[in-house]
Design a protein around this motif. Structure first.
Motif, PDB file in Angstrom:
ATOM      1  N   MET A  48      37.532  79.155 125.507  1.00 55.94           N
ATOM      2  CA  MET A  48      37.882  80.509 125.957  1.00 55.94           C
ATOM      3  C   MET A  48      37.687  80.596 127.475  1.00 55.94           C
ATOM      4  N   ASP A  49      38.704  81.108 128.203  1.00 52.92           N
ATOM      5  CA  ASP A  49      38.499  81.188 129.651  1.00 52.92           C
ATOM      6  C   ASP A  49      37.563  82.354 129.986  1.00 52.92           C
ATOM      7  N   THR A  50      37.117  82.383 131.225  1.00 50.02           N
ATOM      8  CA  THR A  50      36.078  83.367 131.576  1.00 50.02           C
ATOM      9  C   THR A  50      36.585  84.802 131.462  1.00 50.02           C
ATOM     10  N   LEU A  51      37.873  85.034 131.797  1.00 47.85           N
ATOM     11  CA  LEU A  51      38.404  86.398 131.698  1.00 47.85           C
ATOM     12  C   LEU A  51      38.447  86.840 130.237  1.00 47.85           C
ATOM     13  N   GLU A  52      38.898  85.944 129.361  1.00 46.94           N
ATOM     14  CA  GLU A  52      38.988  86.286 127.939  1.00 46.94           C
ATOM     15  C   GLU A  52      37.592  86.572 127.374  1.00 46.94           C
ATOM     16  N   LYS A  53      36.634  85.772 127.787  1.00 46.78           N
ATOM     17  CA  LYS A  53      35.257  85.950 127.317  1.00 46.78           C
ATOM     18  C   LYS A  53      34.697  87.302 127.790  1.00 46.78           C
ATOM     19  N   ALA A  54      34.924  87.593 129.076  1.00 49.39           N
ATOM     20  CA  ALA A  54      34.425  88.861 129.636  1.00 49.39           C
ATOM     21  C   ALA A  54      35.144  90.048 128.998  1.00 49.39           C
ATOM     22  N   THR A  55      36.440  89.876 128.701  1.00 51.47           N
ATOM     23  CA  THR A  55      37.226  90.956 128.092  1.00 51.47           C
ATOM     24  C   THR A  55      36.709  91.266 126.689  1.00 51.47           C
ATOM     25  N   ALA A  56      36.450  90.221 125.919  1.00 48.08           N
ATOM     26  CA  ALA A  56      35.951  90.420 124.553  1.00 48.08           C
ATOM     27  C   ALA A  56      34.601  91.135 124.573  1.00 48.08           C
ATOM     28  N   ALA A  57      33.725  90.718 125.489  1.00 42.62           N
ATOM     29  CA  ALA A  57      32.389  91.329 125.563  1.00 42.62           C
ATOM     30  C   ALA A  57      32.483  92.786 126.016  1.00 42.62           C
ATOM     31  N   ALA A  58      33.323  93.046 127.031  1.00 44.85           N
ATOM     32  CA  ALA A  58      33.450  94.419 127.550  1.00 44.85           C
ATOM     33  C   ALA A  58      34.083  95.329 126.497  1.00 44.85           C
ATOM     34  N   GLY A  59      35.037  94.797 125.734  1.00 44.57           N
ATOM     35  CA  GLY A  59      35.686  95.582 124.681  1.00 44.57           C
ATOM     36  C   GLY A  59      34.686  95.992 123.606  1.00 44.57           C
ATOM     37  N   ALA A  60      33.831  95.056 123.218  1.00 42.33           N
ATOM     38  CA  ALA A  60      32.832  95.357 122.186  1.00 42.33           C
ATOM     39  C   ALA A  60      31.867  96.442 122.675  1.00 42.33           C
ATOM     40  N   ARG A  61      31.460  96.339 123.945  1.00 36.66           N
ATOM     41  CA  ARG A  61      30.549  97.356 124.496  1.00 36.66           C
ATOM     42  C   ARG A  61      31.244  98.713 124.581  1.00 36.66           C
ATOM     43  N   MET A  62      32.549  98.684 124.912  1.00 37.81           N
ATOM     44  CA  MET A  62      33.309  99.934 125.027  1.00 37.81           C
ATOM     45  C   MET A  62      33.290 100.707 123.701  1.00 37.81           C
TER      46      MET A  62
END
Ligand SMILES: [Zn+2]
Length: 418
Positions: A1-15
């Protein structure tokens, strides 16, 4: 998983988690209500500030209680254009949990994904939470976004809340300087961009089986009032031929407004408020007041509908025995959103869901205010049964996450192309 995809998944879950937390912050246990300057609004503001700080943002909290998180990513410094994303964190009374709140937590998630992924980014990025869009306390329109974009009106200081305390008095009690407020430098400027994600608050996306769409414009709106004056009398003694009863006349007008609404798919025509006087079961009414709300995608169509409405009312009154007064209470032209920015947002919808529905918004939004200062665009998110301003207001987790991805895609595109 690239860093943007990883950060996106984490930020989405927190959202998603944060939407749930905001839903629980209310000034009453009976329903969701967060109005300007209430303890619940203060608590929500504290929570939002904490989340913005956790995302590495510099956080400001202004005199009106707007919150702005800022990532100074542009090499050219603070004068370089800011890409703002945001919505409002106040609610109506007995509100749903998505109106405004979704756009706020989504804005923070976009900033988080950009910051955490470390992707190259050339603009200053800003997440905004407006303190008052609904205008519940002072009956204002877009107080928070008006202030942040340099459009605060001095006359609003005299507006009173339901307890008789004015906005100016509130601000003085909060130890704010009125002078500083009237001379504040706008945070949202002409060289900036503004993007807002908001639930649709209507049934179009659901009908089209699409999670997302874009608003191309915000409808023109006209609120008017008709007062029908008859003569009150004894319900038991006065025969029909001697009555001047305004209520059946009001009923005819209500039906005419409904027929007008049904005559044009783009028109919204509503009688949402009625006052009957004296409103007693054994008294023939003496006076009836109706509030009429008309909306149309453009001002010409609205004016045409308004002329038809006036003609209908005059015809109905002419064949009755009651008198009438008619007045326009509030009128606003339609607000086109920025075509280029809207198309860019539509392209992001196309990318994440394979389609991009373009529609108008019948509801007013902060974007409407900000559009007069800088390019503004809106992402619309499907909500169940088109329901809003209601406790059953609901957008699915999947739709909220898709909206977040579409917004993030658009923000990165703006950064790369502007
Ligand atoms: Zn809203």
């Amino acid at each position: 998983m690239d860093t943007l995809e990883k950060a996106t998944a984490a930020a989405g879950a927190r959202m998603i988690e944060r939407l749930g937390i905001l839903r629980g912050i209310s000034q009453t246990e009976d329903w969701l209500e967060r109005t300007l300057f209430s303890p619940a609004a203060e608590e929500a503001a504290f929570q939002l500030k904490t989340w913005m700080e956790a995302a590495g943002m510099t956080v400001g909290y202004d005199e009106l209680t707007n919150i702005y998180g800022y990532l100074p990513l542009a090499e050219a410094g603070p004068d370089a254009p800011r890409i703002h994303i945001g919505s409002h964190y106040d609610t109506v009374v007995n509100a749903g949990a998505f109106d405004g709140a979704l756009g706020v937590v989504l804005a923070i998630a976009v900033a988080e994904a950009v910051a955490e992924s470390g992707i190259p980014f050339r603009h200053n990025l800003s997440a905004l939470a407006f303190c008052d869009e609904e205008g519940v306390r002072f009956n204002t329109t877009f107080l928070g976004s008006a202030y942040l974009s340099g459009q605060f009106e001095k006359a609003w200081l005299d507006k009173k809340d339901p307890y008789g305390k004015s906005l100016g008095e509130w601000l003085v009690d909060r130890a704010e300087s009125i002078d500083a407020i009237l001379h504040a430098q706008p945070y949202i400027r002409a060289q900036d961009y503004f993007l807002e994600a908001h639930i649709e608050q209507g049934p179009v996306l659901e009908g089209a089986a699409a999670a997302l769409g874009v608003f191309t414009r915000i409808a023109a709106q006209l609120r008017s009032e008709v007062v029908l004056v008859g003569c009150a009398g004894h319900a038991g003694t006065t025969p029909a031929r001697l009555r001047k009863d305004p209520l059946p006349v009001a009923a005819e007008i209500i039906l005419a407004v409904d027929a007008l609404c049904q005559s044009d798919e783009s028109l919204r025509a509503t009688v949402g408020h009625i006052e009957v006087s004296p409103n007693a079961s054994n008294v023939i009414p003496g006076q009836v007041k109706l509030a009429i709300d008309l909306r149309y995608p453009n001002a010409e169509g609205l004016n045409a509908a308004h002329l038809r409405l006036i003609a209908e009312i005059e015809a109905i009154v002419a064949r009755s025995r009651v008198g009438h007064h008619y007045r326009v209470v509030h009128g606003a032209d339609d607000t086109p959103l920025d075509p280029d920015l809207t198309e860019l947002l539509a392209a992001s919808c196309q990318q994440v869901q394979g389609s991009a529905i373009r529609m108008f918004s019948g509801a007013g939004h902060d974007s409407m205010k900000i559009a007069s200062v800088c390019p503004a665009a809106m992402l619309a998110v499907r909500c169940r049964d088109g329901l809003s301003h209601h406790p059953d207001e609901f957008s699915s987790e999947a739709d909220c996450l898709l909206a977040f991805r579409a917004m993030l895609t658009a923000v990165i595109k703006i950064d790369q192309t502007r």
